[in-house]
Motif scaffolding. Sequence first.
Motif, PDB file in Angstrom:
ATOM      1  N   LEU B  69       0.508  -1.224  -0.112  1.00 26.99           N
ATOM      2  CA  LEU B  69       0.025  -0.452   0.013  1.00 26.99           C
ATOM      3  C   LEU B  69       1.208   1.091   0.486  1.00 26.99           C
ATOM      4  N   ALA B  70       1.602   0.831   0.759  1.00 27.73           N
ATOM      5  CA  ALA B  70       2.615   2.617   0.811  1.00 27.73           C
ATOM      6  C   ALA B  70       3.513   2.762  -0.185  1.00 27.73           C
ATOM      7  N   ALA B  71       3.961   1.572  -0.585  1.00 26.85           N
ATOM      8  CA  ALA B  71       4.949   1.939  -2.084  1.00 26.85           C
ATOM      9  C   ALA B  71       4.157   2.200  -3.691  1.00 26.85           C
ATOM     10  N   THR B  72       2.611   1.206  -3.419  1.00 22.09           N
ATOM     11  CA  THR B  72       1.635   1.793  -5.042  1.00 22.09           C
ATOM     12  C   THR B  72       1.254   3.304  -4.617  1.00 22.09           C
ATOM     13  N   ALA B  73       1.370   3.711  -3.221  1.00 22.80           N
ATOM     14  CA  ALA B  73       0.935   5.178  -2.674  1.00 22.80           C
ATOM     15  C   ALA B  73       2.307   5.957  -3.254  1.00 22.80           C
ATOM     16  N   VAL B  74       3.210   6.039  -2.455  1.00 22.80           N
ATOM     17  CA  VAL B  74       4.614   7.119  -2.899  1.00 22.80           C
ATOM     18  C   VAL B  74       5.136   6.921  -4.132  1.00 22.80           C
ATOM     19  N   ALA B  75       4.493   6.117  -5.146  1.00 16.89           N
ATOM     20  CA  ALA B  75       5.028   5.657  -6.512  1.00 16.89           C
ATOM     21  C   ALA B  75       3.923   6.907  -7.515  1.00 16.89           C
ATOM     22  N   VAL B  76       2.458   6.485  -6.777  1.00 20.83           N
ATOM     23  CA  VAL B  76       1.442   7.218  -7.940  1.00 20.83           C
ATOM     24  C   VAL B  76       1.452   8.596  -6.910  1.00 20.83           C
ATOM     25  N   LEU B  77       2.247   9.102  -6.080  1.00 20.88           N
ATOM     26  CA  LEU B  77       2.384  10.354  -5.618  1.00 20.88           C
ATOM     27  C   LEU B  77       3.731  11.206  -6.714  1.00 20.88           C
ATOM     28  N   LEU B  78       4.924   9.823  -6.944  1.00 17.89           N
ATOM     29  CA  LEU B  78       5.838  10.376  -7.734  1.00 17.89           C
ATOM     30  C   LEU B  78       5.864  10.503  -9.994  1.00 17.89           C
ATOM     31  N   ALA B  79       5.011   9.292  -9.800  1.00 18.15           N
ATOM     32  CA  ALA B  79       4.713   9.120 -11.108  1.00 18.15           C
ATOM     33  C   ALA B  79       4.287  10.382 -11.794  1.00 18.15           C
ATOM     34  N   VAL B  80       2.859  10.708 -11.027  1.00 22.35           N
ATOM     35  CA  VAL B  80       2.074  11.282 -11.714  1.00 22.35           C
ATOM     36  C   VAL B  80       2.746  13.212 -12.669  1.00 22.35           C
ATOM     37  N   PRO B  81       3.243  13.582 -11.672  1.00 22.71           N
ATOM     38  CA  PRO B  81       4.311  14.904 -11.865  1.00 22.71           C
ATOM     39  C   PRO B  81       5.071  14.516 -12.859  1.00 22.71           C
ATOM     40  N   ALA B  82       5.522  13.385 -12.559  1.00 25.42           N
ATOM     41  CA  ALA B  82       6.968  13.198 -13.462  1.00 25.42           C
ATOM     42  C   ALA B  82       6.005  12.660 -14.841  1.00 25.42           C
TER      43      ALA B  82
END
Lengths: 279, 264
Positions: B69-82
Amino acid sequence: MAASRTTLALLLFAPLAFFAAFFLAPMAVVALTSLTTDDGGLTFAHYARILFDQYHWDVLWVTFRIALATTALCLLIGFPLAWYLVRIVRWRSWRRACVILIVVPLFTSNIVRSFGWMVLLGRTGLVNQGLMGMGMTERPIRFLGTETGILIGMVYILMPFVVLSVGNALAKIDTALEDASADLGVGPARTFWFVTLPLCLPGAVSGAIMVFALAVSAYVTPALLSGGQITVFSMLIFQQYSSVFDFHYGGALSVTLLVLTLVLVTLAGRIGERGRRAA
Amino acid sequence: MIARLLIRIIALAAMAYLVLPLVVIMGASLTQTSYLAFPPQGLTLKWFGVLFDDPSYVSAFITSTLLALAATAVAVLLAVPASLALARYVFAGRAGVSSLLMSPLVLPYVVLGAALLQFGNDFGLARSFEALLVGHVVIVMPFVLRSVLPLLTPEQRALEEASMDLGGTPVATFFLVVLPQIRGGIVSGALLAFISSWINVELSIFNTTSALNTIPVKMFNYVQYTIDPTIAAVSAITIVAAALVIILLDLLIGLDMLSERQQP
């Protein structure tokens, strides 16, 4: 323009900082360690050890042999399956069910899938029972701890990639091209060879690259199905980091595997690119 | 015609080959015997009970779930701006940034896992939840990027500009216009990310301990020494979970990507 530069920097800052800190920096540490001695001096001794040791060449050869055979078998079985799903199946629901069944293994861990084969391929497993029942062998065949066993597990785990990438390519082919070829009096075999195959080659190549790269660096499946009898390259790395604790030597092994993978992926990517341009 | 028949036979055999191990595991998890048996002898759910009575399995389930859950949340927060940066801007090094962020897809996980262990050692981060988390974020981020990027099309951009022209602030535009348009990509990317984290062994194995363990690593260590119906029961749970996620994905984005003459 200045405002948009600022926005760009804001958007990229966090992802790039994260990757720099937790991806590039650790990799750099490994690369650096692989080139140094315990007291920090520069050395190539760890690479020389890999290069001049017969054992490593043997392990590399086994790893590559398994990866090559895996890739070949995946294509050999995956291609007809993709063809069947795209060109032969008429019933949409059946195709949909098949696609789900092909994807489910991809979403299940390597452990679970390899474990399934450990059960199936055992002395009294279903495979041996079946073979003996059909009278194809008198005594149970030993699969676990052999390259055949590893191969069965690896092909099983990696085939979905080939089916999906070849299937995608096949589905995108405009069948009018094949009809045109047939209208011009070309037989089905030649049409397949000269029209269809070149058109789906990029898909097949990209699937094959993926499979080969994953097979070369595979750890879990060979570890479970080899029963400690066969060593592949990733196991050497794991040993160095988990039991020997020689980070210098482990680093050199890691960099070797990394470079090998990157070279292969780039090389095969070029071939795929050329195929795409030709098609 | 013979070729067609041959393809049919190979394809059906291949399907059987793909399904067999999963069926065997699920079947074996129901056996009444204390050793693994397939076909199962008698039917019982007791192995699932054994599992939930074992605190080490329960804690591994919790660790795996929190980690994914945490990895997915952080990944989404980083991937969307990227992905916004990659889709909207032309800048020096754009191709490089894109390959860097996608590279974990082809990277041997064993190498990254080893690197994170060694790197973590230098900073006192090794064998901690944080060490697991950062590694998982790195390997799952490409999945989110890959499913969000294709949705940021020029047509989508036109709507974004319309919103700005009408006086919407960038923040309001993002939340009211962009986000609803890429929501599908975020959800499917997040599901893929969650699963990839949930099933990972190669990366996690370096930074887990007997007290901090994920389900796949625990299973891996267990299976090497003992094979019994409990391990089949854990496996069966993960297979059912995977099947549920895929059916969800199928309903959400449609997995029938092999239909003939689909739009490229």
